[in-house]
Design a protein around this motif. Structure first.
Motif, PDB file in Angstrom:
ATOM      1  N   ASN A  33     -20.030  19.110  45.601  1.00 51.51           N
ATOM      2  CA  ASN A  33     -20.434  20.693  45.782  1.00 51.51           C
ATOM      3  C   ASN A  33     -20.948  20.371  47.474  1.00 51.51           C
ATOM      4  O   ASN A  33     -20.939  22.133  47.621  1.00 51.51           O
ATOM      5  CB  ASN A  33     -21.697  20.555  44.503  1.00 51.51           C
ATOM      6  N   ALA A  34     -21.010  20.016  47.776  1.00 49.71           N
ATOM      7  CA  ALA A  34     -21.502  20.254  49.228  1.00 49.71           C
ATOM      8  C   ALA A  34     -20.003  20.264  50.103  1.00 49.71           C
ATOM      9  O   ALA A  34     -20.100  21.340  50.789  1.00 49.71           O
ATOM     10  CB  ALA A  34     -22.347  19.527  49.806  1.00 49.71           C
ATOM     11  N   ALA A  35     -19.119  19.284  49.768  1.00 48.88           N
ATOM     12  CA  ALA A  35     -17.542  19.437  50.147  1.00 48.88           C
ATOM     13  C   ALA A  35     -17.303  21.122  49.361  1.00 48.88           C
ATOM     14  O   ALA A  35     -16.706  21.314  50.258  1.00 48.88           O
ATOM     15  CB  ALA A  35     -16.754  18.710  49.912  1.00 48.88           C
ATOM     16  N   LEU A  36     -17.452  21.477  48.511  1.00 43.61           N
ATOM     17  CA  LEU A  36     -16.805  22.999  47.479  1.00 43.61           C
ATOM     18  C   LEU A  36     -17.776  24.205  48.830  1.00 43.61           C
ATOM     19  O   LEU A  36     -17.313  25.220  48.911  1.00 43.61           O
ATOM     20  CB  LEU A  36     -17.384  23.206  46.651  1.00 43.61           C
ATOM     21  N   ALA A 157     -25.721  30.991  48.602  1.00 48.37           N
ATOM     22  CA  ALA A 157     -26.754  31.845  49.003  1.00 48.37           C
ATOM     23  C   ALA A 157     -26.347  30.537  49.660  1.00 48.37           C
ATOM     24  O   ALA A 157     -26.785  31.044  51.057  1.00 48.37           O
ATOM     25  CB  ALA A 157     -28.281  30.774  48.285  1.00 48.37           C
ATOM     26  N   ALA A 158     -25.973  29.798  50.564  1.00 50.65           N
ATOM     27  CA  ALA A 158     -25.626  29.414  51.800  1.00 50.65           C
ATOM     28  C   ALA A 158     -24.487  29.548  52.200  1.00 50.65           C
ATOM     29  O   ALA A 158     -24.600  28.971  53.063  1.00 50.65           O
ATOM     30  CB  ALA A 158     -25.033  27.579  51.132  1.00 50.65           C
ATOM     31  N   VAL A 159     -23.740  30.194  51.458  1.00 49.14           N
ATOM     32  CA  VAL A 159     -22.350  30.510  52.170  1.00 49.14           C
ATOM     33  C   VAL A 159     -22.552  32.198  52.689  1.00 49.14           C
ATOM     34  O   VAL A 159     -22.616  31.922  53.498  1.00 49.14           O
ATOM     35  CB  VAL A 159     -20.866  30.757  51.266  1.00 49.14           C
ATOM     36  N   GLY A 160     -23.030  32.467  51.868  1.00 49.52           N
ATOM     37  CA  GLY A 160     -23.102  34.110  52.473  1.00 49.52           C
ATOM     38  C   GLY A 160     -21.809  35.103  52.260  1.00 49.52           C
ATOM     39  O   GLY A 160     -22.190  35.401  50.249  1.00 49.52           O
ATOM     40  N   ASP A 161     -20.995  35.503  53.022  1.00 50.75           N
ATOM     41  CA  ASP A 161     -19.670  35.794  52.570  1.00 50.75           C
ATOM     42  C   ASP A 161     -19.009  34.816  52.294  1.00 50.75           C
ATOM     43  O   ASP A 161     -18.234  34.049  53.111  1.00 50.75           O
ATOM     44  CB  ASP A 161     -19.653  36.416  54.149  1.00 50.75           C
ATOM     45  N   VAL A 162     -18.044  34.604  51.160  1.00 56.48           N
ATOM     46  CA  VAL A 162     -17.225  33.954  50.252  1.00 56.48           C
ATOM     47  C   VAL A 162     -15.856  35.461  50.290  1.00 56.48           C
ATOM     48  O   VAL A 162     -15.152  34.017  50.253  1.00 56.48           O
ATOM     49  CB  VAL A 162     -17.710  33.611  48.812  1.00 56.48           C
ATOM     50  N   SER A 163     -15.740  35.840  50.804  1.00 56.17           N
ATOM     51  CA  SER A 163     -14.733  36.756  51.032  1.00 56.17           C
ATOM     52  C   SER A 163     -12.956  36.019  52.127  1.00 56.17           C
ATOM     53  O   SER A 163     -11.824  36.299  51.083  1.00 56.17           O
ATOM     54  CB  SER A 163     -14.599  37.592  51.802  1.00 56.17           C
ATOM     55  N   HIS A 165     -13.517  31.957  51.723  1.00 55.39           N
ATOM     56  CA  HIS A 165     -13.529  31.030  51.612  1.00 55.39           C
ATOM     57  C   HIS A 165     -12.875  30.196  50.300  1.00 55.39           C
ATOM     58  O   HIS A 165     -11.623  31.465  49.151  1.00 55.39           O
ATOM     59  CB  HIS A 165     -14.805  30.456  50.727  1.00 55.39           C
ATOM     60  N   PRO A 166     -11.852  29.195  50.413  1.00 50.40           N
ATOM     61  CA  PRO A 166     -10.848  29.031  49.793  1.00 50.40           C
ATOM     62  C   PRO A 166     -11.601  28.450  48.014  1.00 50.40           C
ATOM     63  O   PRO A 166     -10.680  29.031  46.856  1.00 50.40           O
ATOM     64  CB  PRO A 166     -10.966  27.600  50.767  1.00 50.40           C
ATOM     65  N   TYR A 167     -12.734  28.265  48.116  1.00 50.57           N
ATOM     66  CA  TYR A 167     -12.711  28.773  46.811  1.00 50.57           C
ATOM     67  C   TYR A 167     -14.058  29.726  46.189  1.00 50.57           C
ATOM     68  O   TYR A 167     -14.562  29.574  45.403  1.00 50.57           O
ATOM     69  CB  TYR A 167     -13.919  27.284  46.082  1.00 50.57           C
ATOM     70  N   ARG A 168     -13.489  31.024  46.300  1.00 46.67           N
ATOM     71  CA  ARG A 168     -13.922  32.566  46.244  1.00 46.67           C
ATOM     72  C   ARG A 168     -14.002  32.548  45.271  1.00 46.67           C
ATOM     73  O   ARG A 168     -15.129  33.098  44.352  1.00 46.67           O
ATOM     74  CB  ARG A 168     -13.647  33.185  47.384  1.00 46.67           C
ATOM     75  N   ARG A 169     -13.176  32.375  44.107  1.00 48.68           N
ATOM     76  CA  ARG A 169     -13.075  33.152  42.968  1.00 48.68           C
ATOM     77  C   ARG A 169     -13.493  32.180  41.861  1.00 48.68           C
ATOM     78  O   ARG A 169     -14.387  32.742  41.344  1.00 48.68           O
ATOM     79  CB  ARG A 169     -11.320  32.943  41.861  1.00 48.68           C
ATOM     80  N   TRP A 170     -14.466  30.721  42.260  1.00 42.09           N
ATOM     81  CA  TRP A 170     -14.820  29.842  41.925  1.00 42.09           C
ATOM     82  C   TRP A 170     -16.173  30.423  41.984  1.00 42.09           C
ATOM     83  O   TRP A 170     -16.967  30.071  40.705  1.00 42.09           O
ATOM     84  CB  TRP A 170     -14.887  28.598  42.138  1.00 42.09           C
TER      85      TRP A 170
END
Length: 237
Positions: A33-36, A157-163, A165-170
Motif C-alpha cells: 500500500n505504501a508503493a500503491l 489524503a496522502a496523495v491529494g490530486d490523483v488525476s 496517478h497510475p492507480y487513480r481508478r483504484w
C-alpha cells in the motif's frame, strides 16, 4: 466524505476497530500500500493482486448473499444483496479495466494459481456463511468494506490530486463517497445485530472481525511477495 466518522462509542464497531487499531495501521503502512500510494507499485504485483481479488470477490459475494437470506429486515436484506451484486459487477469491472490495460489474456489469468492467503480468506468466509450465526457472519464480511475504505481514504489524503496517478481508478473507487456510505450502512447494520445479540455471540463477532482483518493484511502481503504454494514444485501443473 472520504474519511468516515468514528463509530458510536460503546457499540460493536467501536470495540472492533479499537481491538484491531494496530493491525489497521500495519495494513496502511504495508509495503504494497505504501508503493500503491506513491505510484511505484510494479505492475506484476498489482496484476497478481487483481487476479487474486477477482477470485476473492466471488466468495465475498456468496457470503453477503447468505447474510441477505438470513436477514429478517427487508431493508437490510436489500442492502446485503445489493452489496453482493456490487462485488460481482462493479468491482470486477474495475479489475477488468486493469486486466485490459495490462494486456493480460484469459490464459494469463488462468495460469495464476489462487494463492494460499486468498484460499484461506475465501474458505473462512464460506465457512462463516455456512455455520456462523447471522451477527457473526456480518462481522466476518465487514472488514472487506471498512478496511478498503480506510486504506483508500488514507491514500487519497496522502496523495491529494490523483488525476495523473497510475492507480487513480483504484483509489477513487475505495475513497468514493458512495462507497463510504455503503461502509457506514454496513457498520450500522453490524452494530444493530451486535446490540441484539448476547455477549458470547458478540465475542465471536469480535473474533471473526479480527480474523478477517488479519486476512486483509495477509492478502496484500501475499500480493507483495507474489505468494506461491510452497509445495507447487512437487505437483504437476
Amino acid at each position: 466524505m472520504s474519511r468516515l466518522p468514528d463509530p458510536p462509542a460503546g457499540g460493536f464497531c467501536a470495540r472492533a476497530w479499537e481491538r484491531t487499531a494496530e493491525l489497521q495501521r500495519a495494513v496502511v503502512a504495508h509495503p504494497f500500500n505504501a508503493a500503491l500510494t506513491d505510484g511505484t507499485l510494479d505492475r506484476e504485483r498489482f496484476a497478481f493482486y487483481i487476479v487474486q481479488d477477482a477470485r476473492y470477490l466471488i466468495a465475498f459475494a456468496q457470503a453477503l448473499s447468505a447474510a441477505a437470506t438470513r436477514s429478517e429486515d427487508p431493508a437490510d436484506a436489500a442492502f446485503l444483496a445489493g452489496a453482493a451484486r456490487g462485488a460481482l459487477v462493479e468491482e470486477r469491472r474495475l479489475h477488468a479495466g486493469y486486466v485490459e490495460e495490462f494486456g493480460l489474456s484469459a490464459d494469463d489469468l488462468a495460469g495464476v494459481a489462487t494463492s494460499p492467503s486468498c484460499t484461506a480468506y475465501t474458505s473462512f468466509l464460506r465457512a462463516s456463511a455456512l455455520v456462523d450465526p447471522y451477527p457473526v457472519l456480518l462481522a466476518a464480511v465487514l472488514p472487506c468494506f471498512w478496511v478498503y475504505q480506510h486504506v483508500g481514504s488514507e491514500i487519497l489524503a496522502a496523495v491529494g490530486d490523483v488525476s495523473a496517478h497510475p492507480y487513480r481508478r483504484w483509489i477513487e473507487t475505495y475513497a468514493d463517497e458512495e462507497f463510504a456510505e455503503a461502509v457506514l450502512a454496513a457498520r450500522e447494520l453490524t452494530d444493530r445485530a451486535a446490540a441484539a445479540a448476547d455477549e458470547p455471540v458478540r465475542e465471536r463477532m469480535l473474533a471473526a472481525f479480527s480474523r478477517a482483518t488479519e486476512y486483509e493484511w495477509m492478502f496484500w502481503d501475499g500480493a507483495w511477495r507474489l505468494e506461491r504454494w510452497p509445495t507447487a514444485q512437487w505437483l504437476p501443473e
